[in-house]
Design an enzyme around this catalytic site. Structure first.
Site, PDB file in Angstrom:
ATOM      1  CB  ILE A  26       5.736 -23.397  -0.175  1.00  0.00           C
ATOM      2  CG1 ILE A  26       4.922 -22.166   0.285  1.00  0.00           C
ATOM      3  CG2 ILE A  26       6.709 -23.839   0.906  1.00  0.00           C
ATOM      4  CD1 ILE A  26       3.704 -22.508   1.083  1.00  0.00           C
ATOM      5  CD1 TRP A 152       4.146 -10.899  -0.240  1.00  0.00           C
ATOM      6  CD2 TRP A 152       2.361 -11.581  -1.394  1.00  0.00           C
ATOM      7  NE1 TRP A 152       3.036 -10.639   0.527  1.00  0.00           N
ATOM      8  CE2 TRP A 152       1.917 -11.055  -0.154  1.00  0.00           C
ATOM      9  CE3 TRP A 152       1.396 -12.067  -2.291  1.00  0.00           C
ATOM     10  CZ2 TRP A 152       0.567 -10.999   0.205  1.00  0.00           C
ATOM     11  CZ3 TRP A 152       0.060 -12.007  -1.924  1.00  0.00           C
ATOM     12  CH2 TRP A 152      -0.341 -11.479  -0.694  1.00  0.00           C
ATOM     13  CE  LYS A 176      13.392  -6.837   0.203  1.00  0.00           C
ATOM     14  NZ  LYS A 176      12.844  -8.192   0.190  1.00  0.00           N
ATOM     15  N   PRO A 177      13.094  -8.545  -4.464  1.00  0.00           N
ATOM     16  CG  PRO A 177      13.205 -10.685  -5.416  1.00  0.00           C
ATOM     17  CD  PRO A 177      14.051  -9.485  -5.063  1.00  0.00           C
ATOM     18  CB  THR A 233       6.980  -1.907   4.577  1.00  0.00           C
ATOM     19  OG1 THR A 233       6.279  -3.013   5.107  1.00  0.00           O
ATOM     20  CG2 THR A 233       8.424  -2.266   4.349  1.00  0.00           C
ATOM     21  CD  GLU A 251       2.569   3.210  -7.100  1.00  0.00           C
ATOM     22  OE1 GLU A 251       1.421   3.227  -6.625  1.00  0.00           O
ATOM     23  OE2 GLU A 251       2.908   3.926  -8.053  1.00  0.00           O
ATOM     24  N   GLY A 253      -0.791   0.387   0.271  1.00  0.00           N
ATOM     25  CA  GLY A 253      -2.012  -0.410   0.380  1.00  0.00           C
ATOM     26  C   GLY A 253      -3.274   0.332  -0.019  1.00  0.00           C
ATOM     27  CB  CYS A 285      -2.467  -2.597  -4.013  1.00  0.00           C
ATOM     28  SG  CYS A 285      -2.214  -2.375  -5.766  1.00  0.00           S
ATOM     29  CD  GLU A 386      -3.761  -3.619   1.672  1.00  0.00           C
ATOM     30  OE1 GLU A 386      -2.728  -3.551   2.359  1.00  0.00           O
ATOM     31  OE2 GLU A 386      -3.789  -3.378   0.453  1.00  0.00           O
ATOM     32  CE  LYS A 456      -7.832   9.441   1.674  1.00  0.00           C
ATOM     33  NZ  LYS A 456      -9.158   9.432   2.293  1.00  0.00           N
ATOM     34  N   GLY A 459       0.100   6.051  -0.754  1.00  0.00           N
ATOM     35  CA  GLY A 459       1.418   6.275  -1.338  1.00  0.00           C
ATOM     36  C   GLY A 459       1.638   7.645  -1.909  1.00  0.00           C
TER      37      GLY A 459
HETATM   38  P1  NAD Z   1       5.520  -5.666   2.599  1.00  0.00           P
HETATM   39  O1  NAD Z   1       5.447  -4.213   2.896  1.00  0.00           O
HETATM   40  O2  NAD Z   1       5.529  -6.599   3.737  1.00  0.00           O
HETATM   41  O3  NAD Z   1       6.820  -5.997   1.746  1.00  0.00           O
HETATM   42  C1  NAD Z   1       7.094  -5.378   0.506  1.00  0.00           C
HETATM   43  C2  NAD Z   1       8.585  -5.478   0.233  1.00  0.00           C
HETATM   44  O4  NAD Z   1       9.285  -4.699   1.199  1.00  0.00           O
HETATM   45  C3  NAD Z   1       9.147  -6.894   0.356  1.00  0.00           C
HETATM   46  O5  NAD Z   1      10.132  -7.089  -0.626  1.00  0.00           O
HETATM   47  C4  NAD Z   1       9.746  -6.880   1.745  1.00  0.00           C
HETATM   48  O6  NAD Z   1      10.755  -7.848   1.935  1.00  0.00           O
HETATM   49  C5  NAD Z   1      10.310  -5.475   1.792  1.00  0.00           C
HETATM   50  N1  NAD Z   1      10.586  -4.951   3.133  1.00  0.00           N
HETATM   51  C6  NAD Z   1      10.012  -5.296   4.304  1.00  0.00           C
HETATM   52  N2  NAD Z   1      10.538  -4.566   5.311  1.00  0.00           N
HETATM   53  C7  NAD Z   1      11.465  -3.749   4.767  1.00  0.00           C
HETATM   54  C8  NAD Z   1      12.352  -2.760   5.280  1.00  0.00           C
HETATM   55  N3  NAD Z   1      12.369  -2.457   6.572  1.00  0.00           N
HETATM   56  N4  NAD Z   1      13.167  -2.111   4.436  1.00  0.00           N
HETATM   57  C9  NAD Z   1      13.134  -2.381   3.108  1.00  0.00           C
HETATM   58  N5  NAD Z   1      12.333  -3.318   2.560  1.00  0.00           N
HETATM   59  C10 NAD Z   1      11.501  -3.989   3.376  1.00  0.00           C
HETATM   60  O7  NAD Z   1       4.318  -5.980   1.601  1.00  0.00           O
HETATM   61  P2  NAD Z   1       3.872  -7.399   1.008  1.00  0.00           P
HETATM   62  O8  NAD Z   1       3.170  -8.156   2.101  1.00  0.00           O
HETATM   63  O9  NAD Z   1       4.992  -8.030   0.285  1.00  0.00           O
HETATM   64  O10 NAD Z   1       2.806  -6.929  -0.089  1.00  0.00           O
HETATM   65  C11 NAD Z   1       1.493  -6.609   0.216  1.00  0.00           C
HETATM   66  C12 NAD Z   1       1.296  -5.116   0.324  1.00  0.00           C
HETATM   67  O11 NAD Z   1       1.723  -4.478  -0.884  1.00  0.00           O
HETATM   68  C13 NAD Z   1      -0.161  -4.740   0.482  1.00  0.00           C
HETATM   69  O12 NAD Z   1      -0.293  -3.746   1.474  1.00  0.00           O
HETATM   70  C14 NAD Z   1      -0.538  -4.180  -0.879  1.00  0.00           C
HETATM   71  O13 NAD Z   1      -1.606  -3.280  -0.858  1.00  0.00           O
HETATM   72  C15 NAD Z   1       0.726  -3.546  -1.310  1.00  0.00           C
HETATM   73  N6  NAD Z   1       0.755  -3.384  -2.773  1.00  0.00           N
HETATM   74  C16 NAD Z   1       0.611  -2.118  -3.304  1.00  0.00           C
HETATM   75  C17 NAD Z   1       0.587  -1.936  -4.681  1.00  0.00           C
HETATM   76  C18 NAD Z   1       0.422  -0.556  -5.278  1.00  0.00           C
HETATM   77  O14 NAD Z   1       0.795  -0.385  -6.438  1.00  0.00           O
HETATM   78  N7  NAD Z   1      -0.091   0.424  -4.569  1.00  0.00           N
HETATM   79  C19 NAD Z   1       0.724  -3.029  -5.529  1.00  0.00           C
HETATM   80  C20 NAD Z   1       0.874  -4.296  -4.966  1.00  0.00           C
HETATM   81  C21 NAD Z   1       0.894  -4.460  -3.581  1.00  0.00           C
END
Ligand code: NAD
Length: 497
Positions: A26, A152, A176-177, A233, A251, A253, A285, A386, A456, A459
Site C-alpha cells: 500500500i 523495508w 528476499k525483500p 529475527t 545488521e 536493530g 536502525c 527499539e 552486541k 549484529g
Molecule cells: P524484520 O526482522 O521483521 O524483517 C527483516 C526481513 O527478514 C524481512 O525480509 C522479513 O520478511 C525477513 N524474515 C522475517 N522472519 C524471518 C525468518 N524466520 N527467516 C528468514 N527471514 C525472515 O525487520 P523489519 O521490520 O523488516 O525491519 C526493521 C528492523 O530492521 C529494525 O529492527 C531495524 O533496526 C533493522 N535494520 C537494521 C539495519 C542495520 O544495518 N543494522 C538497517 C535497517 C534496518
C-alpha cells in the site's frame, strides 16, 4: 505517471507468478493499493535455487576475470542511474518515504554497484612469505549461493549493499525483500536483467519469513545468509545457521545514544539531533533515539529542541518541503503509538507530539507526530527497546563517566553521536562507547568506502568498505612445490635414493 512493477517474481531469471502467500503493498500516505501479488512459496524458492546453482557453476560466470565481471556491476549502476526517478517513485509508493530521500537512496545504490565493481577490479590476491620449498598464496573464491534478506526501511540501498558485493565475489544471489516493500526490489531485478547479467544469478523472492525466508536459511545449498532486520529475527536466523555451520552477517536493530556536551555548538547540535532521530520518520536502525544532554544546558537545550521539533514540516512524501513523511504502514504506526503509551505508563512526560497529527491532509495516511519524551530513567523500557519511529527520549547527564556508563547500559551497540567543541573529549568518549559507528558533530552520514555494522545485539560482521567483498568469499591457501623432488619423509619408501 510512473507505472509500478506488475508483481511477478524474478525466479532464477524468469518472470513468474509466485505461488506463496499474498502480499499487499500500500501507499501509506493515503492507504491506497499499490499491488497485490503472490509471494514466493517454498517451491518457487527451490526452483530459484536450482537455477542459481546451475548459473553459478557455469564457467561463463565462474571463470570471468575480475575486470570482466566488474562490467556487469557497472552496467547495473548505469541502469539504476538511468531509472533513478522511477526507482525513487516506486520506493516512495512502497514505503511512504519522501522523494528527496528515495532519490538519495537510488543514487547510493548505484554508487554501491560502481564501488564494488572497482573493488573487484583492484583486489589483488596475496603471495605469502615463503617458509619452505613451496610457493604459498592466499586466494579467494566465491561461496556459491548467497541469500540476502532485507528489511523495508531502505530497500534499494539495503539490497544493493548485499547484492553488489555478493555478485562481485562471483556468487549467485537470492534476494528476499520485506513484504511491506516488495516492489522496488522487483524493479532492481528488471534493471539487473536489462544489464545482461546471465539468467539465474539473481532471484528476487518477496514473501513471508515463515515461507521463503526459512527455506533460504535452512536450504543446504545456501552457503551464506546476509541479513538486515530486527534483532529477534536475526537471532533466530543465527541459531539455524549454527545448525548447518553456515556463516551469517547480521545488521540488526539499535537504540543509539546521542550526547550533547555543554560546550557544543548548540545550533549544530539541535540540527543534528533533529536529523538523527526524525529524518526517515525515525524508521532507521541508526536513529539517535536516546538523547543525553549535560546537566548545565539541559533545560535550555531541550526547550529549543522541542520548539524546533514543532516546526518540522510533516507532509506528503511527494511534497518537496516535507521533512517527516508517514510511517511505512498503519500497523507500524500502531506499534509506535503503543510504545509511546507504554512510556507514559512508565511515567514519561510527553514534551511534544505523542499522537497523530490533526488536519485533513493527514487523515488517510499513517502519520505520527515527531515525539519527545522525558522524565524516565535510562533503565525504562522506552530507553531500552527499539521503537523504529519518530520517538526521542531525553535524559540529563552529569559528566563524562556518567554518560559513558548510561550510553553503554543498553543491549544495542549500533551507533553514537557526540556533540562537543573539545576534540580530545570526543575521541575519549567515542572510544569508550560500544558502537559500530561514532559520529562527532554530525550524524547519519555514510560512505560506501567506510565499513558499517553493529556490536552486541546490533549484529555481527561488517558491510561496505574494501573488505566488504571478502564477506562473500571463501579464503583458500595454495601451496605449489618448488623443489622438484619428493617429500623427504616418504622419499625412501617411495624408492627414491
Ligand atoms: P524484520 O526482522 O521483521 O524483517 C527483516 C526481513 O527478514 C524481512 O525480509 C522479513 O520478511 C525477513 N524474515 C522475517 N522472519 C524471518 C525468518 N524466520 N527467516 C528468514 N527471514 C525472515 O525487520 P523489519 O521490520 O523488516 O525491519 C526493521 C528492523 O530492521 C529494525 O529492527 C531495524 O533496526 C533493522 N535494520 C537494521 C539495519 C542495520 O544495518 N543494522 C538497517 C535497517 C534496518
Amino acid at each position: 505517471m510512473i507505472e509500478l512493477p506488475q508483481g511477478k517474481l524474478f525466479i532464477g531469471g524468469e518472470w513468474e507468478e509466485g505461488s506463496g502467500e499474498p502480499i499487499t503493498s500500500i501507499f501509506p500516505a493515503d492507504g491506497s493499493l499499490n499491488r497485490v501479488l503472490r509471494g514466493a512459496s517454498k517451491e518457487d524458492g527451490e526452483r530459484a535455487i536450482a537455477r542459481a546453482r546451475k548459473a553459478q557453476a557455469d564457467p561463463a560466470w565462474r571463470n570471468l576475470k575480475p575486470h570482466e565481471r566488474a562490467r556487469y556491476l557497472y552496467a547495473i549502476a548505469d541502469g539504476i542511474e538511468e531509472n533513478a526517478a522511477r526507482i525513487a517513485h516506486i520506493q516512495s509508493r512502497d514505503t511512504g518515504k519522501t522523494l528527496r530521500e528515495t532519490r538519495a537512496l537510488a543514487a547510493s545504490a548505484a554508487g554501491t554497484f560502481r564501488y564494488f565493481g572497482a573493488v573487484l577490479e583492484t583486489s589483488d590476491e596475496r603471495l605469502t612469505a615463503q617458509r619452505g620449498d613451496a610457493l604459498t598464496m592466499s586466494i579467494h573464491e566465491p561461496l556459491g549461493l548467497v541469500a540476502a534478506i532485507t528489511p523495508w526501511n531502505s530497500p534499494i540501498a539495503s539490497d544493493a549493499q548485499k547484492v553488489a558485493p555478493a555478485l562481485a565475489a562471483g556468487n549467485a544471489v537470492l534476494l528476499k525483500p520485506a513484504s511491506w516493500s516488495p516492489l522496488v526490489s522487483l524493479e532492481l531485478a528488471r534493471i539487473v536483467e536489462a544489464a545482461g547479467l546471465p539468467k539465474g544469478l539473481l532471484s528476487v523472492l518477496p514473501g513471508s519469513g515463515r515461507e521463503i525466508g526459512n527455506l533460504l536459511v535452512e536450504h543446504p545449498d545456501i552457503a551464506k545468509v546476509s541479513f538486515t532486520g530486527g534483532t529477534q529475527t536475526g537471532r533466530a536466523i543465527a541459531l539455524k545457521a549454527a545448525e548447518k555451520l553456515m556463516p551469517v552477517s547480521l545488521e540488526l536493530g539499535g537504540k543509539s545514544p546521542t550526547i550533547v556536551f555543554a560546550d557544543a555548538d548548540m545550533d549544530q547540535a539541535i540540527a543534528g539531533v533533529l536529523f538523527g532521530i526524525f529524518s526517515s520518520s525515525g524508521q532507521s536502525c541508526i536513529a539517535g533515539s536516546r538523547l543525553f544532554v549535560e546537566r548545565p544546558v539541559y533545560d535550555a537545550f531541550v526547550e529549543r529542541l522541542v520548539a524546533a521539533t514543532r516546526r518540522l514540516k510533516i507532509g506528503h512524501p511527494f511534497d518537496a518541503d516535507t521533512q517527516v513523511a508517514p510511517l511505512v504502514h498503519f500497523d507500524h504506526r500502531d506499534s509506535v503509538a503503543a510504545h509511546v503509551r507504554m512510556a507514559c505508563a512508565e511515567g514519561a512526560q510527553v514534551l511534544c507530539g505523542g499522537g497523530i497529527p490533526q488536519g485533513e491532509e493527514y487523515e488517510k495516511g499513517a502519520y505520527y507526530l515527531p515525539t519527545i519524551l522525558a522524565g524516565v530513567p535510562n533503565t525504562a523500557r522506552i530507553c531500552r527497546e527499539e521503537v523504529f519511529g519518530p520517538v526521542l527520549v531525553v535524559l540529563p547527564f552529569e559528566d563524562e563517566a556518567d554518560v559513558i556508563a548510561q550510553a553503554n547500559d543498553n543491549d544495542y551497540g549500533l551507533a553514537c553521536g557526540i556533540w562537543t567543541r573539545d576534540f580530545p573529549k570526543s575521541w575519549r568518549v567515542g572510544r569508550a562507547i560500544r558502537a559500530g559507528t561514532v559520529w562527532v558533530n554530525t550524524y547519519k552520514q555514510f560512505s560506501i568506502s567506510t565499513p558499517f555494522g553493529g556490536e552486541k545485539e546490533s549484529g555481527m560482521g561488517r558491510e561496505k568498505g574494501r573488505e566488504g567483498i571478502r564477506a562473500y568469499m571463501a579464503q583458500k591457501s595454495f601451496y605449489t612445490d618448488l623443489s622438484g623432488g619428493p617429500l623427504p619423509w616418504a622419499g625412501a619408501a617411495a624408492g627414491v635414493s
